[in-house]
Structures are given as structure tokens and as C-alpha cells.
Design a protein around this motif. Structure first.
Motif, PDB file in Angstrom:
ATOM      1  N   ASP A 187       0.837  -1.198   0.000  1.00 19.69           N
ATOM      2  CA  ASP A 187       0.000   0.000   0.000  1.00 19.69           C
ATOM      3  C   ASP A 187       0.870   1.245   0.000  1.00 19.69           C
ATOM      4  OD1 ASP A 187       0.092   1.269   2.953  1.00 19.69           O
ATOM      5  OD2 ASP A 187       0.340  -0.892   3.049  1.00 19.69           O
TER       6      ASP A 187
ATOM      7  N   LYS B 185      -0.528   4.232   1.189  1.00 22.72           N
ATOM      8  CA  LYS B 185      -1.103   5.149   2.161  1.00 22.72           C
ATOM      9  C   LYS B 185      -0.126   5.401   3.291  1.00 22.72           C
ATOM     10  CE  LYS B 185      -5.237   5.664   5.050  1.00 22.72           C
ATOM     11  NZ  LYS B 185      -6.483   4.995   5.490  1.00 22.72           N
TER      12      LYS B 185
ATOM     13  N   ASP C  50      -2.164   0.684   5.285  1.00 26.99           N
ATOM     14  CA  ASP C  50      -3.596   0.425   5.439  1.00 26.99           C
ATOM     15  C   ASP C  50      -3.865  -1.052   5.756  1.00 26.99           C
ATOM     16  OD1 ASP C  50      -3.022  -0.827   3.051  1.00 26.99           O
ATOM     17  OD2 ASP C  50      -4.611   0.162   1.904  1.00 26.99           O
TER      18      ASP C  50
ATOM     19  N   LEU D  41      -4.167  -2.680   8.543  1.00 25.10           N
ATOM     20  CA  LEU D  41      -5.170  -2.929   9.577  1.00 25.10           C
ATOM     21  C   LEU D  41      -6.574  -2.928   8.978  1.00 25.10           C
ATOM     22  CD1 LEU D  41      -6.036  -3.441  12.443  1.00 25.10           C
ATOM     23  CD2 LEU D  41      -5.857  -0.986  12.907  1.00 25.10           C
ATOM     24  N   GLU D  42      -6.859  -1.981   8.102  1.00 25.80           N
ATOM     25  CA  GLU D  42      -8.176  -1.926   7.470  1.00 25.80           C
ATOM     26  C   GLU D  42      -8.421  -3.168   6.609  1.00 25.80           C
ATOM     27  OE1 GLU D  42      -6.125   0.658   7.700  1.00 25.80           O
ATOM     28  OE2 GLU D  42      -7.360   1.768   9.152  1.00 25.80           O
ATOM     29  N   ARG D  43      -7.374  -3.616   5.916  1.00 27.00           N
ATOM     30  CA  ARG D  43      -7.519  -4.804   5.079  1.00 27.00           C
ATOM     31  C   ARG D  43      -7.710  -6.070   5.920  1.00 27.00           C
ATOM     32  NH1 ARG D  43      -2.817  -5.684   2.227  1.00 27.00           N
ATOM     33  NH2 ARG D  43      -1.641  -3.887   2.977  1.00 27.00           N
TER      34      ARG D  43
ATOM     35  N   LYS E 152      -9.115  -6.169   8.871  1.00 27.28           N
ATOM     36  CA  LYS E 152     -10.485  -6.124   9.386  1.00 27.28           C
ATOM     37  C   LYS E 152     -11.469  -6.642   8.350  1.00 27.28           C
ATOM     38  CE  LYS E 152      -9.916  -2.168  12.542  1.00 27.28           C
ATOM     39  NZ  LYS E 152     -10.316  -0.755  12.792  1.00 27.28           N
ATOM     40  N   ALA E 153     -11.256  -6.269   7.112  1.00 26.32           N
ATOM     41  CA  ALA E 153     -12.144  -6.720   6.040  1.00 26.32           C
ATOM     42  C   ALA E 153     -12.023  -8.224   5.810  1.00 26.32           C
ATOM     43  CB  ALA E 153     -11.826  -5.957   4.753  1.00 26.32           C
TER      44      ALA E 153
ATOM     45  N   GLY F 213     -10.464  -5.801  15.883  1.00 29.93           N
ATOM     46  CA  GLY F 213     -11.471  -6.115  14.878  1.00 29.93           C
ATOM     47  C   GLY F 213     -11.079  -7.210  13.910  1.00 29.93           C
TER      48      GLY F 213
ATOM     49  N   GLU G 283       3.996  -0.416   7.713  1.00 31.10           N
ATOM     50  CA  GLU G 283       2.736  -0.608   8.434  1.00 31.10           C
ATOM     51  C   GLU G 283       2.772  -0.016   9.851  1.00 31.10           C
ATOM     52  OE1 GLU G 283       0.350  -1.406   6.738  1.00 31.10           O
ATOM     53  OE2 GLU G 283       1.280  -2.374   4.994  1.00 31.10           O
TER      54      GLU G 283
ATOM     55  N   ASN H 164       0.757   2.241  11.138  1.00 28.80           N
ATOM     56  CA  ASN H 164      -0.570   2.356  11.749  1.00 28.80           C
ATOM     57  C   ASN H 164      -0.962   1.076  12.489  1.00 28.80           C
ATOM     58  OD1 ASN H 164      -0.903   4.955  10.774  1.00 28.80           O
ATOM     59  ND2 ASN H 164      -1.931   4.293   8.895  1.00 28.80           N
ATOM     60  N   LEU H 165      -0.701  -0.059  11.874  1.00 31.82           N
ATOM     61  CA  LEU H 165      -0.998  -1.331  12.517  1.00 31.82           C
ATOM     62  C   LEU H 165      -0.134  -1.523  13.745  1.00 31.82           C
ATOM     63  CD1 LEU H 165      -2.345  -4.087  12.693  1.00 31.82           C
ATOM     64  CD2 LEU H 165      -0.673  -4.943  11.035  1.00 31.82           C
TER      65      LEU H 165
END
Length: 308
Positions: A47, A49, A53, A55-57, A59-60, A99, A264, A266-267
Motif C-alpha cells: 500500500d 497510504k 492500510d 489494519l483496514e484490510r 479487518k475486512a 477487529g 505498516e 498504523n498497525l
């Protein structure tokens, strides 16, 4: 080491045998082969960003892939084929709170953990990995969960009177430790050449080498050494009193933690926030204690402090 059955149930040191430890080692080897042959299909796009990103992935997806190396009691596959150890126990709690309800083990050799992480074969290293300056340049560490002195496995009665690396060098004892272990550097500090060492896959192999006379001593972290001696109930070997080794002439108390890809952040930061809550509440010790960790082996040192 592994609880008898289920998801991190039971207490370390109960219901274990040499056979069960060997079965766990066989399971990790088989799973590692699978991971190696299928890793390419799991590579995700990097990524761009800021801070990542992932963590968002995750979660999904609902699942995080954990890179493990089969070292007890940090992370390994037990004789029932289940993921266990202190690091997976921590990961289950923290990622669920972030999450991500499921964890998937991705076994590999210890030396392959950092390359595997950075080639996106898995999302995080969950192997109690020591924070070292070299590794800090390659990965992004969470704050350490523990600090750990070393200890030795020697023959019963300690006939060569070995209590630290200086003793091993002075006695000219045949030295063994694990492949990729920090103990290699500690032994080199006193003049033991890596070419003279017997490098083995894990602490069980080290115990067997000492029992069989192929090595006079095996060095590892104190928790690993005392656990394997207790759990195998060996009558031919024992562990020494723990000690703090030296590195660059200074005492070096090893610290271990989770590792993330450098992008990463943020994670890593979200993981750190939850880890800090566990430390402050005493939950972290309660989670790690069944795997043989002691209260005095907990630490508040940060990854930033350790990496510097």
C-alpha cells in the motif's frame, strides 16, 4: 510450551513428554513446507497510504497471518496440530480487540521470518523475536513483551562447571545453540567462532545433543531452557542458573516482541496501544505466565529505546 489441549488452555509443564515435543516439531516442519510452497499466492499489493492500510484490510478479511518459527514457548504447532505459545495467545487477544477475530499460523524457519514478513508471506512476526539493531533496520517492532536472561543445558551434575559463555570458552567445551539465535552473538563475544558451534533447529534438539554427548552445552533463553528440561523430565541433563550475557562489552538483557513491515506503522501503533493496556492491567503477565514466564521477566522498555 503448549497447553495439553484446545486454544491456549492449561498450564505449561503439564501433560508433556519427549514424544509430544517431537510430534510438535514434526507438525511445524510439515506446515512450514506447505507455507513455503504456497507463500507466493498470499502476497498482497504494497500500500502507498501513509502509515499503511494493512489494519483496514485485515479487518475486512477477518484474519491475520502470523509468521512463527516453532520455538517453544513463544509460538509453535502442538502435537494436535494447533497453534499455541505466548505470542499467539497475545495475538489472539489484541487482534480480536482491533477487529480481526482470526489468526492463521504461517510456519517457517527462524532465519526466514524477516524475509518472509517483508515479502508479504505473512502479516506479522509472532515469534518472541529479539529486538536487535540489525533487525530494527529491517522491520518495525512493537514494544517488547518480555526481557530474558540466558541459561544453559548441561549434563547432569554439570561436570565441566559451565555457568556462562566465559566458562564455555575457558573449558573448550563443545557449544551448541539454535540457528539464528541471539546466543550466537553472545558466544562470539567471548571468542567462540560460529564455525566451531553446533547449530540446531530448537531447544529439544539441543537437549538431545547434550544427552547424547554431541555437545557439552546448549545455550538458549532461560524460559526455553528450563521449560524443555522440565517437560521432557530428562535424567541426563539439567539447566544452569540464569545469567545476563554481554554484547559489545556490556550486559545485554534480550527483549522480544512482535515485528511488522516498516510501512505498516498504523498497525504497529494500534497493536502497541492494546499491548500497553495489557501491561498496565497485569493481563499480559496472566497471559504469558502459563507458558513459563516470570513476573521479573516482564518489561516496560519501548522498542524505540531498545532499537537505539
Amino acid at each position: 510450551m503448549a497447553p495439553p489441549l484446545g486454544n491456549d488452555k492449561g498450564s505449561i509443564g503439564r501433560g508433556f513428554s519427549r514424544r509430544s515435543l517431537m510430534a510438535g516439531a514434526a507438525a511445524i516442519g510439515a506446515a512450514g513446507t506447505l507455507a513455503a510452497t504456497t507463500g507466493c499466492s498470499r502476497v498482497s499489493n504494497a500500500d502507498s497510504k501513509k502509515g499503511g492500510d494493512l489494519l483496514e484490510r485485515l479487518k475486512a478479511q477477518g484474519t491475520v497471518k502470523l509468521g512463527i518459527a516453532g520455538e517453544q514457548p513463544y509460538s509453535y504447532i502442538d502435537k494436535h496440530g494447533e497453534l499455541t505459545g505466548s505470542s499467539p495467545a497475545i495475538a489472539r487477544i489484541i487482534f480480536k480487540r482491533l477487529g480481526v477475530p482470526n489468526v492463521q499460523p504461517m510456519p517457517t524457519e527462524f532465519n526466514s521470518l524477516v524475509p518472509g514478513l517483508n515479502s508479504q508471506q505473512f502479516d506479522v512476526v509472532a515469534a518472541g523475536m529479539y529486538l536487535t539493531p540489525e533487525r530494527c533496520e529491517q522491520v518495525l517492532f512493537a514494544d517488547p513483551e518480555y526481557q530474558m536472561p540466558d541459561a544453559l543445558i548441561v549434563r547432569k551434575g554439570n561436570p565441566k562447571n559451565l555457568h556462562n559463555y566465559e566458562d564455555i570458552k575457558k573449558a573448550g567445551a563443545k557449544f551448541a545453540t539454535g540457528t539464528g539465535y541471539a546466543e550466537i552473538e553472545y558466544a562470539e563475544e567471548v571468542g567462540i567462532k560460529e564455525s566451531e558451534m553446533l547449530l540446531l533447529p530448537d531447544q529439544l534438539a539441543g537437549l538431545l545433543a547434550v544427552e547424547q554427548g554431541r555437545a557439552d552445552v546448549f545455550a538458549g533463553t532461560a524460559v526455553t531452557v528450563r521449560n524443555v528440561v522440565h517437560q521432557t523430565k530428562t535424567r541426563k541433563a539439567e539447566y544452569t542458573k540464569q545469567f545476563v550475557p554481554k554484547l559489545d562489552g556490556k550486559p545485554d538483557l534480550g527483549t522480544g516482541g512482535f515485528a511488522f513491515r516498516p510501512a505498516e506503522r498504523n498497525l504497529r501503533d494500534a497493536f502497541n496501544d492494546e499491548l500497553l493496556k495489557m501491561k498496565k492491567s497485569g493481563e499480559l503477565l496472566r497471559v504469558m505466565k502459563p507458558y513459563g514466564f516470570l513476573e521479573e521477566e516482564m518489561t516496560d522498555i519501548t522498542a524505540k529505546e531498545r532499537c537505539q
